[in-house]
Write a protein that holds these residues in place. Structure first.
Motif, mmCIF file in Angstrom:
data_model
loop_
_atom_site.group_PDB
_atom_site.id
_atom_site.type_symbol
_atom_site.label_atom_id
_atom_site.label_comp_id
_atom_site.label_asym_id
_atom_site.label_seq_id
_atom_site.Cartn_x
_atom_site.Cartn_y
_atom_site.Cartn_z
ATOM 1 N N GLN A 143 -55.908 -36.300 -23.630
ATOM 2 C CA GLN A 143 -56.353 -37.307 -24.026
ATOM 3 C C GLN A 143 -55.204 -38.301 -23.715
ATOM 4 O OE1 GLN A 143 -57.425 -35.989 -28.074
ATOM 5 N NE2 GLN A 143 -58.472 -34.133 -27.565
ATOM 6 N N PHE A 144 -53.954 -38.050 -24.127
ATOM 7 C CA PHE A 144 -52.692 -39.104 -24.847
ATOM 8 C C PHE A 144 -52.902 -39.606 -22.726
ATOM 9 C CE2 PHE A 144 -48.884 -40.033 -22.703
ATOM 10 C CZ PHE A 144 -48.502 -40.888 -23.726
ATOM 11 N N ILE A 145 -52.808 -39.226 -21.833
ATOM 12 C CA ILE A 145 -52.980 -39.524 -20.562
ATOM 13 C C ILE A 145 -54.609 -40.134 -20.449
ATOM 14 C CG2 ILE A 145 -52.909 -38.980 -18.219
ATOM 15 C CD1 ILE A 145 -50.698 -38.564 -19.356
ATOM 16 N N TYR A 146 -55.507 -40.227 -20.851
ATOM 17 C CA TYR A 146 -56.718 -41.323 -20.661
ATOM 18 C C TYR A 146 -56.980 -41.347 -21.465
ATOM 19 C CZ TYR A 146 -61.505 -42.233 -20.866
ATOM 20 O OH TYR A 146 -62.547 -42.569 -21.055
ATOM 21 N N SER A 147 -55.740 -42.543 -22.553
ATOM 22 C CA SER A 147 -56.144 -43.809 -23.012
ATOM 23 C C SER A 147 -55.035 -44.484 -22.640
ATOM 24 C CB SER A 147 -55.024 -43.376 -25.071
ATOM 25 O OG SER A 147 -53.969 -43.139 -25.130
ATOM 26 N N VAL A 148 -53.539 -43.319 -22.113
ATOM 27 C CA VAL A 148 -53.007 -44.677 -21.491
ATOM 28 C C VAL A 148 -53.640 -45.356 -19.957
ATOM 29 C CG1 VAL A 148 -50.689 -44.177 -20.287
ATOM 30 C CG2 VAL A 148 -50.772 -43.231 -22.081
ATOM 31 N N SER A 149 -54.410 -44.507 -19.338
ATOM 32 C CA SER A 149 -55.033 -45.080 -18.189
ATOM 33 C C SER A 149 -55.314 -46.435 -17.852
ATOM 34 C CB SER A 149 -55.685 -44.031 -16.793
ATOM 35 O OG SER A 149 -56.711 -44.090 -18.249
ATOM 36 N N LYS A 150 -56.434 -46.614 -19.804
ATOM 37 C CA LYS A 150 -56.879 -48.003 -19.868
ATOM 38 C C LYS A 150 -55.953 -48.782 -20.126
ATOM 39 C CE LYS A 150 -60.445 -45.273 -22.477
ATOM 40 N NZ LYS A 150 -60.751 -45.133 -23.890
ATOM 41 N N THR A 159 -43.279 -21.576 -23.109
ATOM 42 C CA THR A 159 -43.922 -20.831 -22.024
ATOM 43 C C THR A 159 -44.874 -21.584 -21.393
ATOM 44 O OG1 THR A 159 -45.940 -19.024 -22.994
ATOM 45 C CG2 THR A 159 -43.792 -18.185 -23.372
ATOM 46 N N ASP A 160 -45.477 -22.214 -21.407
ATOM 47 C CA ASP A 160 -45.930 -23.212 -20.401
ATOM 48 C C ASP A 160 -46.227 -24.457 -20.759
ATOM 49 O OD1 ASP A 160 -47.578 -23.425 -23.210
ATOM 50 O OD2 ASP A 160 -49.457 -24.017 -22.081
ATOM 51 N N ASN A 161 -46.662 -25.068 -19.652
ATOM 52 C CA ASN A 161 -46.617 -26.565 -19.373
ATOM 53 C C ASN A 161 -47.554 -27.128 -19.566
ATOM 54 O OD1 ASN A 161 -45.819 -29.264 -18.241
ATOM 55 N ND2 ASN A 161 -44.599 -28.762 -17.428
ATOM 56 N N PRO A 162 -48.061 -28.150 -20.588
ATOM 57 C CA PRO A 162 -48.889 -28.900 -21.195
ATOM 58 C C PRO A 162 -50.108 -29.341 -20.058
ATOM 59 C CG PRO A 162 -47.389 -29.633 -22.459
ATOM 60 C CD PRO A 162 -46.685 -28.861 -21.447
ATOM 61 N N LEU A 163 -49.234 -30.104 -19.002
ATOM 62 C CA LEU A 163 -49.106 -30.526 -18.017
ATOM 63 C C LEU A 163 -49.585 -30.008 -16.564
ATOM 64 C CD1 LEU A 163 -47.459 -32.701 -20.144
ATOM 65 C CD2 LEU A 163 -47.962 -35.153 -18.151
ATOM 66 N N GLU A 164 -49.855 -28.770 -17.080
ATOM 67 C CA GLU A 164 -50.008 -27.675 -15.546
ATOM 68 C C GLU A 164 -51.295 -28.582 -14.750
ATOM 69 O OE1 GLU A 164 -49.219 -23.361 -13.898
ATOM 70 O OE2 GLU A 164 -49.778 -23.807 -15.887
ATOM 71 N N LEU A 165 -51.895 -28.252 -14.970
ATOM 72 C CA LEU A 165 -53.846 -28.399 -14.783
ATOM 73 C C LEU A 165 -53.704 -30.470 -14.866
ATOM 74 C CD1 LEU A 165 -55.837 -25.929 -16.381
ATOM 75 C CD2 LEU A 165 -54.135 -25.903 -14.368
ATOM 76 N N ILE A 166 -52.739 -31.194 -15.243
ATOM 77 C CA ILE A 166 -53.034 -32.734 -14.931
ATOM 78 C C ILE A 166 -52.412 -33.008 -13.950
ATOM 79 C CG2 ILE A 166 -52.498 -34.339 -16.201
ATOM 80 C CD1 ILE A 166 -52.507 -33.581 -18.698
ATOM 81 N N GLU A 167 -53.930 -33.551 -13.031
ATOM 82 C CA GLU A 167 -52.996 -34.162 -11.432
ATOM 83 C C GLU A 167 -52.716 -35.608 -11.909
ATOM 84 O OE1 GLU A 167 -56.583 -34.943 -9.326
ATOM 85 O OE2 GLU A 167 -56.942 -32.277 -9.012
ATOM 86 N N THR A 168 -52.070 -35.437 -11.050
ATOM 87 C CA THR A 168 -51.839 -37.550 -10.794
ATOM 88 C C THR A 168 -51.991 -38.639 -9.879
ATOM 89 O OG1 THR A 168 -48.995 -36.029 -10.490
ATOM 90 C CG2 THR A 168 -48.544 -38.274 -9.862
ATOM 91 N N PRO A 169 -52.495 -39.043 -10.127
ATOM 92 C CA PRO A 169 -53.202 -40.017 -9.734
ATOM 93 C C PRO A 169 -52.709 -40.330 -8.543
ATOM 94 C CG PRO A 169 -52.334 -41.357 -11.750
ATOM 95 C CD PRO A 169 -52.753 -39.814 -11.808
ATOM 96 N N LYS A 170 -53.467 -40.529 -7.265
ATOM 97 C CA LYS A 170 -52.375 -41.708 -5.807
ATOM 98 C C LYS A 170 -52.870 -42.845 -5.959
ATOM 99 C CE LYS A 170 -54.619 -37.512 -3.011
ATOM 100 N NZ LYS A 170 -55.502 -37.096 -3.645
ATOM 101 N N THR A 171 -51.302 -42.467 -5.769
ATOM 102 C CA THR A 171 -51.025 -44.541 -6.150
ATOM 103 C C THR A 171 -50.396 -45.569 -4.692
ATOM 104 O OG1 THR A 171 -47.721 -43.816 -6.159
ATOM 105 C CG2 THR A 171 -49.589 -44.353 -8.006
#
Length: 305
Positions: free
Chosen positions: A58-65, A93-105
């Motif tokens: 949700q944070f990444i989505y808000s930042v993308s705007k 034990t886990d990284n919450p950004l593991e499944l978040i894809e980095t946008p192609k730049t």
């Protein structure tokens, strides 16, 4: 431990174990603090240990705007590093950004200046002012040695080895390298030292700092940006430039005049030559000239024999 405690612990890790510069650590910290602000605004009272992937998404989505894909990718990378540190320290034990894809730049080729544009910039410096000789010496050093702006403002008189033809640079992660310096750049540095620098009141603790502001202290990075921006306006240069533009131009002009990538890599202080390849802007005309000059199949006469 709250967010602040984890962030301070992470900052110590970046400084002591990874040897990163103050500016780099501040950039990493800013991304985490931005996440904290988002959580506060949304009344999400979670710790770095309990925050999950959905909330981070949700944070990444808000930042993308608000930011472009390149900045978004940097934020994701910075947060991944922070949570990887928490895993390393066994806080989670886990990284919450593991499944978040980095946008192609894509690959952004750096802006450069032509040699005549650099000449015009330097010629536009008003040498009648107290700062004129200093500004000319700074621009000649940026372009002549390919320095980062942080390396320029941190340059010491004790780092100058003019008899050997080198200057000692402390780069990212406090890694040191020796960069060759031309006689013309040495000349302008010496002129500055013998004129305006010697006649300014040098503050205690800055006796060894090469480039000083009017108060006798170390210049800020922002001041270098301002000086170059004002010079660009003065000559009606229709390009958005920064101190880094001179570094890009240094690398490009060396390459276009026959220097090899490995030598440029060493002078720029890049750990990987891949960085140098991306850094150096190549136009198609230059690539065509390289092919025609050096590929054996382009010599038609030799193939006819």
């Amino acid at each position: 431990m709250n967010w602040d405690s984890y962030i301070k612990s992470y900052q110590s890790y970046l400084k002591i174990e990874r040897g990163l510069s103050k500016n780099t650590i501040e950039n990493y910290s800013f991304d985490i603090e931005r996440l904290c602000l988002f959580l506060d605004q949304n009344n999400s009272f979670v710790s770095p240990i309990t925050i999950g992937g959905e909330l981070v998404q949700q944070f990444i989505y808000s930042v993308s705007k608000e930011v472009n894909p390149r900045s978004q990718a940097r934020i994701i990378s910075g947060l991944k590093s922070f949570f990887s540190y928490l895993i390393f320290e066994e806080y989670r034990t886990d990284n919450p950004l593991e499944l978040i894809e980095t946008p192609k730049t894509g690959r952004k080729l750096p802006d450069i200046l032509a040699v005549d544009e650099i000449d015009r910039l330097i010629e536009a410096i008003d040498l009648t002012t107290n700062e004129g000789e200093r500004n000319r010496a700074m621009l000649e050093t940026l372009y002549g040695c390919g320095l980062r702006v942080s390396e320029l403002v941190a340059l010491k008189i004790s780092d100058l080895f003019f008899e050997e033809g080198f200057i000692k640079i402390t780069g990212k992660g406090n890694k040191q390298r020796f960069v060759p310096i031309s006689e013309i750049t040495q000349k302008y540095i010496q002129l500055y030292r013998e004129t305006s620098r010697n006649h300014s009141g040098i503050q205690k603790g800055f006796e060894d700092t090469l480039f000083l502001n009017r108060r006798g202290r170390q210049l800020t990075r922002a001041m270098i940006f301002t000086i170059i921006k004002n010079l660009a306006i003065k000559i009606d240069l229709n390009k958005t430039i920064s101190p880094h533009t001179l570094r890009h131009s240094f690398a490009t002009h060396l390459l276009e005049n026959g220097a090899d990538l490995r030598s440029i890599q060493l002078m720029l202080g890049h750990e990987s030559i891949t960085t140098t390849e991306i850094y150096v802007h190549l136009d198609r005309k230059f690539l065509t000239e390289v092919l025609h000059s050096f590929h054996p199949r382009n010599n038609f006469d030799s193939l006819e024999k």
